[in-house]
Design an enzyme around this catalytic site. Structure first.
Site, short mmCIF file in Angstrom:
data_model
loop_
_atom_site.label_atom_id
_atom_site.label_comp_id
_atom_site.label_asym_id
_atom_site.label_seq_id
_atom_site.Cartn_x
_atom_site.Cartn_y
_atom_site.Cartn_z
CE LYS A 1 9.31 2.56 -6.29
NZ LYS A 1 8.33 1.61 -5.75
N GLY B 1 6.75 -7.58 -4.68
CA GLY B 1 5.59 -8.45 -4.69
C GLY B 1 5.79 -9.83 -4.09
CB ALA C 1 10.19 -3.68 -3.19
N GLY C 2 9.03 -5.87 -1.23
CA GLY C 2 9.35 -7.20 -0.75
C GLY C 2 8.81 -7.58 0.61
CG ASN D 1 0.99 -1.30 -4.03
OD1 ASN D 1 -0.11 -1.68 -3.66
ND2 ASN D 1 1.11 -0.63 -5.13
CB THR D 2 2.19 -6.64 -3.09
OG1 THR D 2 2.69 -6.04 -4.28
CG2 THR D 2 1.46 -7.92 -3.46
#
Lengths: 65, 257
Positions: B96, B157, B184-185, B206-207
Protein backbone atom coordinates in the site's frame (compact mmCIF):
# COMPACT_ATOMS: atom_id res chain seq x y z
CA UNK A 1 33.11 1.19 16.80
CA UNK A 2 30.28 3.61 17.31
CA UNK A 3 27.37 3.49 14.92
CA UNK A 4 23.85 4.87 15.00
CA UNK A 5 21.10 2.30 15.53
CA UNK A 6 17.55 3.53 15.00
CA UNK A 7 18.72 7.06 15.69
CA UNK A 8 20.70 6.33 18.86
CA UNK A 9 24.50 6.04 19.20
CA UNK A 10 25.57 2.48 20.00
CA UNK A 11 29.02 0.89 20.44
CA UNK A 12 29.32 -2.45 18.67
CA UNK A 13 32.09 -5.05 18.38
CA UNK A 14 30.92 -6.83 15.25
CA UNK A 15 31.85 -5.73 11.76
CA UNK A 16 29.26 -7.39 9.55
CA UNK A 17 25.56 -6.65 9.65
CA UNK A 18 24.88 -10.25 10.65
CA UNK A 19 27.25 -9.99 13.63
CA UNK A 20 25.85 -6.64 14.72
CA UNK A 21 22.25 -7.84 14.56
CA UNK A 22 23.18 -10.81 16.70
CA UNK A 23 24.99 -8.56 19.17
CA UNK A 24 21.90 -6.34 19.44
CA UNK A 25 19.59 -9.26 20.18
CA UNK A 26 18.01 -9.74 16.76
CA UNK A 27 19.67 -13.04 15.84
CA UNK A 28 16.47 -14.98 15.21
CA UNK A 29 14.11 -12.04 14.88
CA UNK A 30 12.00 -11.09 11.89
CA UNK A 31 13.59 -7.73 11.13
CA UNK A 32 14.57 -5.83 8.00
CA UNK A 33 17.49 -3.45 7.72
CA UNK A 34 18.80 -0.40 5.98
CA UNK A 35 22.32 1.01 6.22
CA UNK A 36 22.78 4.70 5.46
CA UNK A 37 19.22 4.81 4.11
CA UNK A 38 19.81 1.92 1.67
CA UNK A 39 17.89 -1.34 2.07
CA UNK A 40 20.13 -4.32 2.84
CA UNK A 41 18.39 -7.64 2.18
CA UNK A 42 18.92 -10.69 4.37
CA UNK A 43 20.99 -12.31 1.66
CA UNK A 44 23.60 -9.52 1.84
CA UNK A 45 23.92 -9.24 5.63
CA UNK A 46 26.97 -11.52 5.88
CA UNK A 47 28.92 -9.55 3.33
CA UNK A 48 27.83 -6.08 4.47
CA UNK A 49 30.49 -4.53 6.71
CA UNK A 50 29.62 -1.41 8.68
CA UNK A 51 31.95 1.49 9.37
CA UNK A 52 32.28 4.02 12.15
CA UNK A 53 29.37 6.47 12.04
CA UNK A 54 27.14 4.37 9.80
CA UNK A 55 23.43 4.68 10.31
CA UNK A 56 21.62 1.38 10.79
CA UNK A 57 17.85 1.07 10.75
CA UNK A 58 16.26 -2.09 12.13
CA UNK A 59 12.52 -2.48 11.57
CA UNK A 60 9.93 -5.14 12.33
CA UNK A 61 6.25 -5.83 11.56
CA UNK A 62 3.97 -3.40 13.32
CA UNK A 63 0.36 -2.28 13.42
CA UNK A 64 -0.72 -0.10 10.50
CA UNK A 65 -3.68 1.36 8.69
CA UNK B 1 -15.69 -10.42 -4.77
CA UNK B 2 -12.68 -8.23 -5.53
CA UNK B 3 -9.58 -9.61 -7.23
CA UNK B 4 -6.30 -7.83 -6.57
CA UNK B 5 -3.40 -8.72 -8.84
CA UNK B 6 -4.94 -12.09 -9.62
CA UNK B 7 -5.80 -12.98 -6.03
CA UNK B 8 -9.49 -13.18 -5.23
CA UNK B 9 -10.41 -12.02 -1.73
CA UNK B 10 -13.51 -13.41 -0.05
CA UNK B 11 -14.45 -10.09 1.55
CA UNK B 12 -14.91 -6.51 0.44
CA UNK B 13 -13.66 -5.24 3.78
CA UNK B 14 -9.99 -4.53 4.41
CA UNK B 15 -9.07 -3.65 7.97
CA UNK B 16 -6.20 -1.75 9.49
CA UNK B 17 -4.51 -3.16 12.56
CA UNK B 18 -3.56 0.03 14.42
CA UNK B 19 -5.07 1.81 17.44
CA UNK B 20 -7.12 -1.06 18.91
CA UNK B 21 -7.48 -1.17 22.69
CA UNK B 22 -5.81 -4.61 22.75
CA UNK B 23 -4.57 -7.40 20.46
CA UNK B 24 -7.54 -9.53 21.56
CA UNK B 25 -10.01 -6.86 20.43
CA UNK B 26 -8.15 -6.52 17.14
CA UNK B 27 -8.48 -10.27 16.57
CA UNK B 28 -12.16 -10.15 17.53
CA UNK B 29 -12.79 -7.34 15.02
CA UNK B 30 -11.30 -9.48 12.25
CA UNK B 31 -13.30 -12.54 13.30
CA UNK B 32 -16.64 -10.74 13.47
CA UNK B 33 -16.19 -8.75 10.28
CA UNK B 34 -14.53 -11.54 8.27
CA UNK B 35 -12.26 -8.92 6.75
CA UNK B 36 -10.06 -10.52 4.12
CA UNK B 37 -7.02 -8.26 4.21
CA UNK B 38 -5.07 -6.71 7.09
CA UNK B 39 -2.95 -3.62 6.57
CA UNK B 40 0.28 -3.47 8.54
CA UNK B 41 3.38 -1.32 8.74
CA UNK B 42 7.09 -1.50 9.49
CA UNK B 43 8.58 0.36 12.43
CA UNK B 44 11.81 0.44 14.39
CA UNK B 45 12.45 -2.50 16.69
CA UNK B 46 14.84 -2.73 19.64
CA UNK B 47 16.34 -6.11 20.45
CA UNK B 48 15.00 -5.91 23.99
CA UNK B 49 11.33 -5.38 23.10
CA UNK B 50 9.87 -8.08 20.90
CA UNK B 51 6.81 -6.05 19.89
CA UNK B 52 7.25 -6.73 16.20
CA UNK B 53 7.73 -10.45 16.73
CA UNK B 54 4.58 -10.71 18.85
CA UNK B 55 2.60 -8.71 16.31
CA UNK B 56 3.81 -10.94 13.48
CA UNK B 57 2.51 -14.00 15.37
CA UNK B 58 -0.87 -12.33 15.88
CA UNK B 59 -1.19 -11.46 12.19
CA UNK B 60 -0.38 -14.99 11.12
CA UNK B 61 -3.04 -16.35 13.44
CA UNK B 62 -5.67 -14.13 11.78
CA UNK B 63 -5.23 -16.10 8.57
CA UNK B 64 -5.83 -13.11 6.28
CA UNK B 65 -3.86 -11.63 3.40
CA UNK B 66 -1.41 -8.96 4.52
CA UNK B 67 -1.02 -5.56 2.87
CA UNK B 68 1.98 -3.65 4.24
CA UNK B 69 1.97 0.12 3.95
CA UNK B 70 4.51 2.91 3.61
CA UNK B 71 2.65 5.11 6.09
CA UNK B 72 4.33 8.32 7.11
CA UNK B 73 6.66 8.50 4.11
CA UNK B 74 7.11 11.93 2.53
CA UNK B 75 9.71 11.16 -0.15
CA UNK B 76 9.99 8.69 -3.02
CA UNK B 77 13.26 7.29 -1.68
CA UNK B 78 11.86 6.77 1.80
CA UNK B 79 8.73 5.05 0.44
CA UNK B 80 10.68 2.79 -1.93
CA UNK B 81 13.12 1.72 0.81
CA UNK B 82 10.24 1.11 3.21
CA UNK B 83 8.50 -1.00 0.57
CA UNK B 84 11.60 -3.16 0.15
CA UNK B 85 11.87 -3.69 3.89
CA UNK B 86 8.16 -4.52 4.06
CA UNK B 87 8.45 -7.06 1.25
CA UNK B 88 11.15 -8.91 3.11
CA UNK B 89 9.34 -8.79 6.45
CA UNK B 90 5.90 -9.80 5.24
CA UNK B 91 6.91 -11.98 2.30
CA UNK B 92 4.53 -10.31 -0.14
CA UNK B 93 4.88 -8.20 -3.27
CA UNK B 94 1.81 -6.23 -2.25
CA UNK B 95 2.45 -2.71 -1.02
CA UNK B 96 0.00 0.00 0.00
CA UNK B 97 1.91 2.98 -1.33
CA UNK B 98 1.32 5.92 0.95
CA UNK B 99 3.27 9.04 0.07
CA UNK B 100 2.12 12.02 2.03
CA UNK B 101 2.29 15.52 0.60
CA UNK B 102 0.73 17.60 3.36
CA UNK B 103 0.98 17.01 7.09
CA UNK B 104 -2.35 18.62 7.99
CA UNK B 105 -4.55 16.74 5.56
CA UNK B 106 -2.28 13.70 5.10
CA UNK B 107 -3.22 13.91 1.47
CA UNK B 108 -1.10 12.04 -1.03
CA UNK B 109 1.62 13.81 -3.01
CA UNK B 110 0.36 12.90 -6.49
CA UNK B 111 3.63 13.64 -8.30
CA UNK B 112 5.81 11.61 -5.95
CA UNK B 113 3.17 8.87 -5.89
CA UNK B 114 3.37 8.29 -9.64
CA UNK B 115 7.17 8.31 -9.56
CA UNK B 116 7.32 5.81 -6.70
CA UNK B 117 4.64 3.61 -8.29
CA UNK B 118 6.75 3.36 -11.46
CA UNK B 119 9.89 2.42 -9.52
CA UNK B 120 8.12 -0.15 -7.36
CA UNK B 121 6.28 -1.74 -10.29
CA UNK B 122 9.67 -2.04 -12.01
CA UNK B 123 11.02 -3.72 -8.87
CA UNK B 124 8.30 -6.35 -9.04
CA UNK B 125 5.90 -4.91 -6.48
CA UNK B 126 2.12 -5.01 -6.82
CA UNK B 127 1.22 -1.48 -5.86
CA UNK B 128 -1.98 -0.39 -4.08
CA UNK B 129 -1.68 3.41 -4.28
CA UNK B 130 -3.39 5.50 -1.62
CA UNK B 131 -4.49 8.35 -3.88
CA UNK B 132 -7.04 11.09 -4.29
CA UNK B 133 -10.00 10.72 -6.62
CA UNK B 134 -8.29 12.93 -9.22
CA UNK B 135 -8.94 11.28 -12.57
CA UNK B 136 -5.70 12.38 -14.25
CA UNK B 137 -3.62 11.17 -11.31
CA UNK B 138 -5.44 7.85 -11.43
CA UNK B 139 -4.77 7.50 -15.16
CA UNK B 140 -1.07 8.12 -14.54
CA UNK B 141 -1.03 5.53 -11.77
CA UNK B 142 -2.58 2.97 -14.09
CA UNK B 143 0.01 3.85 -16.74
CA UNK B 144 2.67 3.34 -14.05
CA UNK B 145 1.44 -0.23 -13.64
CA UNK B 146 -1.08 -0.04 -10.80
CA UNK B 147 -3.87 -2.59 -11.20
CA UNK B 148 -5.87 -1.25 -8.28
CA UNK B 149 -6.62 2.28 -7.08
CA UNK B 150 -7.33 3.35 -3.53
CA UNK B 151 -8.88 6.84 -3.54
CA UNK B 152 -9.57 8.45 -0.19
CA UNK B 153 -13.09 9.14 0.99
CA UNK B 154 -11.80 11.94 3.22
CA UNK B 155 -8.52 12.66 5.03
CA UNK B 156 -7.17 9.79 7.14
CA UNK B 157 -8.73 9.51 10.56
CA UNK B 158 -11.38 12.19 10.07
CA UNK B 159 -14.50 10.05 9.75
CA UNK B 160 -15.98 12.61 7.38
CA UNK B 161 -17.16 10.03 4.86
CA UNK B 162 -17.26 10.52 1.10
CA UNK B 163 -16.15 14.09 0.39
CA UNK B 164 -16.40 13.83 -3.38
CA UNK B 165 -19.13 11.52 -4.53
CA UNK B 166 -19.01 12.87 -8.07
CA UNK B 167 -15.27 12.15 -8.21
CA UNK B 168 -15.73 8.55 -7.09
CA UNK B 169 -18.61 8.01 -9.52
CA UNK B 170 -16.50 9.47 -12.28
CA UNK B 171 -13.60 7.15 -11.44
CA UNK B 172 -15.93 4.16 -11.53
CA UNK B 173 -17.20 5.21 -14.95
CA UNK B 174 -13.69 5.73 -16.32
CA UNK B 175 -12.26 2.51 -14.92
CA UNK B 176 -15.16 0.06 -15.12
CA UNK B 177 -12.97 -3.03 -14.69
CA UNK B 178 -10.26 -1.83 -12.33
CA UNK B 179 -10.62 -2.68 -8.62
CA UNK B 180 -11.39 0.54 -6.71
CA UNK B 181 -11.05 0.68 -2.95
CA UNK B 182 -12.15 3.60 -0.78
CA UNK B 183 -9.25 4.02 1.59
CA UNK B 184 -9.46 6.41 4.50
CA UNK B 185 -11.84 8.93 5.96
CA UNK B 186 -14.91 6.84 6.64
CA UNK B 187 -16.57 7.01 10.04
CA UNK B 188 -19.91 5.22 9.68
CA UNK B 189 -21.20 2.07 8.02
CA UNK B 190 -23.76 4.10 6.03
CA UNK B 191 -20.84 5.87 4.29
CA UNK B 192 -19.34 2.51 3.35
CA UNK B 193 -22.71 1.32 2.05
CA UNK B 194 -22.91 4.47 -0.08
CA UNK B 195 -19.48 3.81 -1.58
CA UNK B 196 -20.52 0.28 -2.47
CA UNK B 197 -23.78 1.53 -3.99
CA UNK B 198 -21.63 3.72 -6.25
CA UNK B 199 -20.05 0.52 -7.49
CA UNK B 200 -16.71 0.60 -5.73
CA UNK B 201 -15.18 -2.79 -5.01
CA UNK B 202 -13.95 -2.65 -1.43
CA UNK B 203 -13.42 -0.49 1.63
CA UNK B 204 -10.30 -0.05 3.72
CA UNK B 205 -10.93 1.07 7.31
CA UNK B 206 -8.98 1.51 10.46
CA UNK B 207 -9.84 4.41 12.77
CA UNK B 208 -13.62 4.07 12.36
CA UNK B 209 -13.39 0.55 13.77
CA UNK B 210 -10.47 0.79 16.17
CA UNK B 211 -11.71 3.99 17.83
CA UNK B 212 -15.34 2.89 18.18
CA UNK B 213 -16.52 2.12 21.71
CA UNK B 214 -16.92 -1.51 20.67
CA UNK B 215 -14.50 -2.10 17.77
CA UNK B 216 -15.57 -5.67 17.04
CA UNK B 217 -19.25 -4.71 16.83
CA UNK B 218 -18.41 -1.75 14.59
CA UNK B 219 -16.31 -3.98 12.33
CA UNK B 220 -19.30 -6.29 11.93
CA UNK B 221 -21.61 -3.33 11.29
CA UNK B 222 -19.31 -2.13 8.50
CA UNK B 223 -19.15 -5.62 7.02
CA UNK B 224 -22.94 -5.80 6.89
CA UNK B 225 -23.24 -2.32 5.38
CA UNK B 226 -20.63 -3.15 2.75
CA UNK B 227 -22.42 -6.35 1.84
CA UNK B 228 -25.75 -4.51 1.62
CA UNK B 229 -24.28 -1.72 -0.52
CA UNK B 230 -22.60 -4.16 -2.90
CA UNK B 231 -25.80 -6.17 -3.27
CA UNK B 232 -27.75 -2.98 -3.93
CA UNK B 233 -25.31 -2.01 -6.67
CA UNK B 234 -25.65 -5.44 -8.29
CA UNK B 235 -29.43 -5.12 -8.04
CA UNK B 236 -29.32 -2.02 -10.31
CA UNK B 237 -31.00 0.77 -8.31
CA UNK B 238 -33.92 2.76 -9.75
CA UNK B 239 -33.29 6.18 -11.28
CA UNK B 240 -34.27 9.03 -8.95
CA UNK B 241 -36.89 11.49 -10.28
CA UNK B 242 -38.22 14.85 -9.18
CA UNK B 243 -41.97 14.27 -9.50
CA UNK B 244 -43.86 11.86 -7.27
CA UNK B 245 -45.18 8.69 -8.89
CA UNK B 246 -47.78 6.59 -7.04
CA UNK B 247 -46.67 3.09 -6.23
CA UNK B 248 -50.21 1.82 -5.62
CA UNK B 249 -52.16 1.40 -8.89
CA UNK B 250 -54.98 3.89 -9.48
CA UNK B 251 -56.94 1.40 -11.58
CA UNK B 252 -59.55 -0.34 -9.49
CA UNK B 253 -59.75 2.33 -6.85
CA UNK B 254 -63.31 2.57 -5.49
CA UNK B 255 -65.23 5.75 -6.34
CA UNK B 256 -66.18 7.09 -2.94
CA UNK B 257 -66.41 10.81 -3.49
Amino acid sequence: MRIEVNGDPVDVKGQTLTAILEELGHADARVATAVNEEFVPITLRDQTALNEGDRLEIVAPRQGG
Amino acid sequence: MPTFYGKEIASRLMLGTAQYPSPAILADAFRRSRAGIATVSVRREAGSDRAGQDFWSLIRELGVAVLPNTAGCYSVKEAVTTAHMARELFETNWIKLELIGNADTLQPDPFALVEAAKILTGDGFEVFPYCTEDLVLCEKLVEAGCQVLMPWGAPIGTGLGLNNIYGLRSLRAHFPDLPLVVDAGLGLPSQAAHAMELGLDAILLNTAVAKAGDPAAMAEAFAKAIEAGALAHEADPMEPRDMAAPSTPLIGKAMLD
